[in-house]
Design an enzyme around this catalytic site. Structure first.
Site, PDB file in Angstrom:
ATOM      1  N   ASP A  77       1.110  -1.406   0.319  1.00  0.00           N
ATOM      2  CA  ASP A  77       0.133   0.519   0.169  1.00  0.00           C
ATOM      3  C   ASP A  77       0.911   1.524  -0.123  1.00  0.00           C
ATOM      4  OD1 ASP A  77       0.572  -0.713   2.877  1.00  0.00           O
ATOM      5  OD2 ASP A  77      -0.836  -0.799   3.500  1.00  0.00           O
ATOM      6  N   GLU A 138      -5.933   3.006   3.181  1.00  0.00           N
ATOM      7  CA  GLU A 138      -6.496   4.028   4.381  1.00  0.00           C
ATOM      8  C   GLU A 138      -7.675   4.689   3.972  1.00  0.00           C
ATOM      9  OE1 GLU A 138      -4.976   2.862   7.525  1.00  0.00           O
ATOM     10  OE2 GLU A 138      -3.022   3.318   7.428  1.00  0.00           O
TER      11      GLU A 138
END
Length: 382
Positions: A77, A138
Site C-alpha cells: 500500500d 486507509e
C-alpha cells in the site's frame, strides 16, 4: 530452516534511503502523486518487462521469468494518514498534517528493493513476478480498483503475498496464520426520519430520538442473540447526532458505526438481521430509515496451502498470529486468487508506539525479514 536475513543486509542502505525519502512525502489515498512519481523514477531504471499505472495513483511492475513457473504477486500500500508527525526524526514528514504513521513507507521500500533484487537475478528467474503499489488502503480501499482494472491479469496472477509492519510483533519475527487473520469490516450510517412537533405536543410528531434509542439497544441484542457465540462479531456505534432544540421533537437522528466479523458469511447473515431490525423499527415507531454502507472490506483469509509454504520458509522467524478485528483491503485480492498476508515485526526497546500514532517509527532493519521472505517466495534456478 532460517531466513537468509544476513544475505539481505547488503540492501539495508537502499531500504533506508527509499523508506526515508518516501516518509518525507506522505500523501493520503487517491492523492499519492509525488509518491507515484518517486516509485516510477526508481522502477524505470530496473527495466521491468511491464510498468504501468493502475487506479490513477497506483503502479504495477512486472518482471518475467522463463515461463516455467508461477505468476507471483507482491503488494504494497502507498498512502499515508492525516496525522501530524511528532517523532522528531531527521526524515520527518515535509507535508504538515500528514504522516506515514502506518508503515506504508516501509512496505514500499521493501517492494522497491525486491524489484532491485529481481533485476539482479533476472537471468535465473523462473516465476513471473508482479509488484503492486496500491493506493487508498486507509480510505476507500484501492485494492478493489486495482483488481477491477486488471492488475491481476496479463499475466494472470496465481498467488499473492502482502505484509504489514507490526509494532506488537518483535523485530526479526514474522507472524501469520492459516484461515481468517483480519476482520471483515463495514462502516455504516443509519438515518432515522421522523416528524417534528413541539415538545408539549409529542403526539403530533414522530420522535426520531426515541426510535434511535430503541435501535441502539436492539442492535446489541441482535449481535448477542442472532450470531453463533462461537463466531466472532461486533457492532460498534461510535457517533450519534439528533435534534436541534431541547423543546422540539427531533425529526431526524443518525447513528454511525462499524460491523466487524471474522467470516464473510457471518457478516452476510448479520447484515440481513440489521435490515430486519430497521424494518421492524419503521413498523413500530412510524419512522422511515436509511441504511448506508460507506466502506466495506472482506475478511483477510489466508490460503492454507500457501500459509504452509510461508511457515516453512520462515523457520525460527515464524510467530503464530491470532486473528485480529482490525481490517485490511488486501482481502480483495484474496477473493480473486490465493494469498497470504503477514505481519513483519518492528517492536524493539525504542520503538513501541502503535500504528496510526503520531510517534510511530521503526528501525529499517525490521524490513530485512520481510525482504528475505519475499525473495524466498520467488522461484529461481538456484
Amino acid at each position: 530452516m532460517s531466513l537468509p536475513i544476513e544475505e539481505m543486509r547488503v540492501y539495508l542502505n537502499q531500504l533506508k534511503a527509499h523508506r526515508r525519502a518516501l516518509h518525507r512525502i506522505p500523501e493520503v489515498g487517491e492523492a499519492e502523486f509525488k509518491t507515484q512519481a518517486y516509485l516510477i523514477s526508481q522502477l524505470e531504471p530496473l527495466k521491468p518487462d511491464d510498468l504501468r499505472i493502475f487506479a490513477d495513483t497506483g503502479v504495477r511492475a512486472v518482471f518475467k521469468g522463463n515461463g516455467q513457473g508461477r505468476v507471483v504477486a507482491f503488494r504494497s500500500d502507498i498512502d499515508a494518514l492525516p496525522v501530524t508527525e511528532e517523532t522528531g526524526c531527521c526524515y520527518a514528514s515535509e507535508h504538515p498534517g500528514f504522516m506515514h504513521a502506518c508503515g506504508h513507507d516501509g512496505h514500499m521500500a521493501n517492494l522497491l528493493v525486491l524489484a532491485q533484487w529481481l533485476c539482479a537475478h533476472r537471468d535465473v528467474l523462473v516465476d513471473d513476478v508482479v509488484l503492486l503499489f496500491q493506493p487508498a488502503e486507509e480510505t476507500v480501499g484501492g485494492a478493489q480498483r486495482m483488481v477491477d482494472e486488471g492488475a491481476l491479469e496479463n499475466p494472470h496472477v496465481d498467488v499473492i503475498y502482502g505484509m504489514h509492519m507490526m509494532p506488537d510483533v518483535p523485530m526479526g519475527k514474522i507472524s501469520t496464520c492459516a484461515g481468517p487473520m483480519m476482520a471483515q469490516t463495514c462502516e455504516m450510517d443509519f438515518i432515522i426520519h421522523g416528524k417534528s412537533a413541539h415538545g408539549a405536543t409529542p403526539h403530533l410528531g414522530t420522535d426520531a430520538i426515541s426510535a434511535m434509542g430503541h435501535l441502539l439497544t436492539l442492535f446489541q441484542t441482535t449481535v448477542a442473540r442472532c450470531v453463533d457465540p462461537c463466531k466472532q462479531a461486533l457492532l460498534t456505534i461510535g457517533k450519534v447526532t439528533a435534534g436541534t432544540q431541547r423543546n422540539i421533537i427531533a425529526n431526524r437522528a443518525q447513528m454511525e458505526g462499524i460491523v466487524r466479523t471474522l467470516s464473510n458469511k457471518v457478516y452476510e447473515g448479520l447484515e440481513a438481521r440489521i435490515r430486519a431490525d430497521l424494518a421492524g423499527l419503521e413498523a413500530a415507531f412510524g419512522v422511515r430509515t436509511e441504511f448506508i454502507k460507506r466502506v466495506y472490506y472482506p475478511c483477510v483469509e489466508n490460503d492454507p496451502t500457501e500459509y504452509e509454504r510461508v511457515k516453512a520458509i520462515l523457520g525460527d522467524a515464524y510467530v503464530q498470529e491470532k486473528p485480529r478485528m482490525t481490517a485490511e483491503d488486501f482481502s480483495y485480492y484474496q477473493l480473486s486468487v490465493p494469498g497470504v498476508f503477514v505481519f513483519c515485526g518492528c517492536m524493539d526497546e525504542t520503538h513501541t508506539a502503535p500504528l496510526h500514532a503520531s510517534t510511530f517509527d521503526f528501525d529499517e532493519e525490521a524490513l530485512l525479514p520481510g525482504l528475505a521472505l519475499f525473495t524466498e517466495l520467488v522461484n529461481t534456478q538456484r
